[in-house]
Design an enzyme around this catalytic site. Structure first.
Site, short mmCIF file in Angstrom:
data_model
loop_
_atom_site.label_atom_id
_atom_site.label_comp_id
_atom_site.label_asym_id
_atom_site.label_seq_id
_atom_site.Cartn_x
_atom_site.Cartn_y
_atom_site.Cartn_z
N LYS A 34 0.83 -1.21 0.00
CA LYS A 34 0.00 0.00 0.00
C LYS A 34 0.86 1.26 0.00
CE LYS A 34 -2.60 0.25 3.54
NZ LYS A 34 -1.66 1.00 4.43
N LYS A 37 6.93 -6.51 10.71
CA LYS A 37 6.28 -5.85 9.58
C LYS A 37 7.26 -5.08 8.71
CE LYS A 37 2.43 -2.74 8.49
NZ LYS A 37 3.18 -1.71 7.75
N THR A 44 4.00 1.46 -0.90
CA THR A 44 4.72 1.44 -2.17
C THR A 44 3.85 2.02 -3.29
OG1 THR A 44 5.92 -0.52 -1.44
CG2 THR A 44 5.99 -0.03 -3.78
N PHE A 103 -3.39 -0.32 7.12
CA PHE A 103 -3.97 -1.65 6.97
C PHE A 103 -5.09 -1.65 5.92
CE2 PHE A 103 -2.23 -2.03 11.43
CZ PHE A 103 -1.20 -2.85 11.06
N ARG A 109 2.58 8.32 6.82
CA ARG A 109 2.92 8.31 8.25
C ARG A 109 4.41 8.00 8.46
NH1 ARG A 109 -0.72 3.70 10.18
NH2 ARG A 109 -0.20 3.01 8.08
N PHE A 138 3.53 -8.55 -8.93
CA PHE A 138 4.68 -9.32 -8.47
C PHE A 138 5.19 -10.18 -9.64
CE2 PHE A 138 3.28 -7.90 -4.49
CZ PHE A 138 4.12 -8.31 -3.47
N ALA A 183 -3.42 1.79 12.60
CA ALA A 183 -4.85 1.74 12.28
C ALA A 183 -5.58 0.61 12.99
CB ALA A 183 -5.04 1.60 10.77
N TRP A 185 6.91 -1.02 -8.36
CA TRP A 185 7.96 -1.58 -7.51
C TRP A 185 9.22 -1.84 -8.35
CZ3 TRP A 185 11.10 -5.82 -7.24
CH2 TRP A 185 11.74 -6.06 -6.02
#
Length: 559
Positions: A74, A108, A76, A304, A97, A384, A276, A412
């Protein structure tokens, strides 16, 4: 396709520009920034105040399906979309954030994006950055110290030490501190009582800093914190302890938004960091509103999945700050949808169109939920290398059946060049005027009914349960004048339900509210559901075990 490198290797090779040049692109003079080295700066409060009266740009929210161990990307995608908008000639800024040390050293990882869609300096952002979290931790714990000190010196406010609600915090995962006994050791150390620690990102001070509009509002909100109750059950406020002034002093610099840059030298505001799943999950209001005055498009994220972050973004942040989002991007991946469709993590590399289709029910639920807020949405399929064309086609077909569009994004691997299609479509969507934003529930609804509304309309739970003590507490807060506040749900991020193993789009379940907490200064009521903890623990193999300095003195292991 760019060759594979680790996130930290890509970030270290970045060709950063001096932060004054990034500021100049936004029309910020060098005199209006407070540099932290050559690549970070804070924006002065005076400059922010001078922006009043300027028109706002378009606000774009990036949210996601429920997170899985496979990863969704998210942040990214948020960074990639900001770069993509700039690439197609739009004046865009990013707002995200700050990273907490807890997940960095846990499981994480960081919060600066990934691959060729990152914000730099990556190491600084994922560690101490400009010291904002330390200031928040210190201000929070100053208040805790003042409470115990007041009791020690005679307790003029008649605080009932059994009803002190203000815990301490630290920015690290440490389950051993969830419950403690303080002030042991005899008369000189005070009166023993039970207490505990939360993680800094769950602190009400964090929420206050992220929702305050300026220093005056910050101090007023700090003063409104309810820290304890007397024997007659009347509240004791931080202002009663004369703590608000000193706390505001500690937070003076932390209140100023941080300006950094992406790998492609585009401006990014990184400020505040409530989680969150236990807090409201959005970057600061002051950073967002400042960016909206300086850019035509502002891309921000909420933590999230959309059931947590997006709901709180809309129902708390936008409601409180008067923000009007123009578009929403929902991030999904083939791997995450396969996990939601029942595939084990070790089998995600094998093509499984049926599992992707089954897992799309989770995505579909989020699409339906976003519609409830009147904000148009588009789906970003974060690509991906193991994704197959059949799997990608299955997602796009499902989204089309839902009446929306899915766009495959390769930011990415390819940076802004891999996300231009999404950028073009998001700009059109934001400019369309289709957004008719409205929060999920009105201010005047009862507190328990607000919780019930979120459970039934967003989570699709069949019922909500709570002990009589919880219901009585909510009623008491309504009688005390807090009934107009929104609710902030604290629950697992992994499922719509409170069972983290229940993936996909479950329904018919019950949600138990085991505890409620009043955040009077922040301006919301926290409902703690299921087994969620406000102080996380470390996993069996924490990321900290592989973080170290190499022979060149460079940091290794951050991700």
């Amino acid at each position: 396709m760019a060759e594979f490198k680790s996130d930290i290797a890509i970030a270290r090779a970045a060709k950063k520009k001096p932060i004054r040049e990034i500021a100049a692109r936004l029309g910020i003079d060098e005199a209006d920034i407070v540099p932290y080295g050559h690549d970070k700066a804070k924006i002065s409060a005076g400059f922010i105040k001078s922006l009043e009266g300027r028109p706002d740009g378009k606000l774009i929210l990036v949210t996601a399906i429920n997170p899985t161990p496979a990863g969704e990307g998210k942040t990214t995608t948020t960074v990639g979309l900001g770069d993509g908008l700039n690439r197609i000639g739009k004046r865009a800024a990013i707002c995200i954030r700050e990273a907490s040390l807890g997940p960095n050293f846990g499981m994480k990882g960081g919060a600066a994006g990934g691959g060729y869609a990152q914000i730099v300096p990556m190491e600084d952002m994922n560690l101490h950055f400009t010291g904002d979290f330390h200031a928040i931790t210190t201000a929070h714990n100053l208040l805790a110290a003042l409470i115990d000190n007041h009791v020690y010196w005679g307790n003029e406010l008649d605080i009932d030490t059994r009803r002190v609600t203000w815990r301490r915090v630290m920015d690290m995962n440490d389950r051993a501190l969830r419950g403690i006994v303080a002030s042991l050791g005899g008369v000189a150390n005070g009166y023993p009582r039970e207490s505990g620690f939360d993680i800094t990102v769950a602190s009400e001070v964090m929420a206050i800093l992220c929702l305050a509009t300026d220093l005056a509002d910050l101090e007023k909100r700090l003063g409104a914190i309810v820290v304890a109750y007397r024997r007659d059950k009347t509240p004791v406020f931080a202002r009663d302890l004369k703590a608000d002034g000193a706390m505001a002093v500690l937070l003076k610099d932390a209140m100023q938004p941080n300006l950094v840059q992406t790998l492609e030298n585009n401006p990014a505001f990184v400020h505040g960091g409530p989680f969150a799943n236990i807090a409201h999950g959005c970057n600061s209001v002051v950073a967002t509103t400042t960016a909206l005055k300086l850019a035509d498009y502002v891309v921000t994220e909420a933590g999230f999945g959309a059931d947590l972050g997006a709901e709180k973004f809309f129902d708390i942040k936008c409601r409180k700050a008067g923000l009007k989002p123009a578009a929403t991007v929902i991030v999904a991946t083939v791997k995450a949808l396969k996990m939601n469709g029942g595939v084990a993590k070790e089998d995600l590399g094998t093509e499984n169109v049926a599992a992707v289709t089954a897992g799309c029910a989770n995505l579909g639920r989020h699409i339906e939920n976003i519609r409830q807020f009147g904000v148009p949405a588009i789906v970003a399929i974060n690509h991906f290398g193991t994704d197959t064309e059949a799997e990608l086609a299955a997602i796009k077909a499902y989204v089309a059946e839902m009446g929306e569009e899915g766009v495959v994004c390769r930011h990415w691997a390819d940076g802004s060049a891999g996300i231009t299609e999404l950028a073009e479509k998001v700009a059109v969507l934001a400019d369309s005027g289709a957004a008719q934003f409205a929060p999920l529930y009105p201010d005047g609804l009862g507190l328990f009914e607000k919780i019930e509304t979120v459970v039934k309309r967003i989570y699709r739970g069949a019922e909500i349960t709570a002990d009589k003590s919880v219901r009585d507490q909510l009623t008491a807060w309504e009688e005390a004048g807090y009934g107009e506040l929104p609710v902030c749900m604290a629950k697992t991020q992994y499922s719509f339900s409170t069972d983290p193993t229940l993936r996909g789009a479950p329904d018919g379940f019950a949600v138990h509210v085991r505890e409620v907490r009043l955040s009077a200064g922040a301006g919301f009521v926290v409902a703690i559901c299921g087994e969620i903890m406000t102080m996380p623990g470390l996993p069996s193999k924490p990321a900290a075990e592989t973080i170290r300095l190499n022979e060149a003195g460079e940091i290794e292991g951050l991700f």
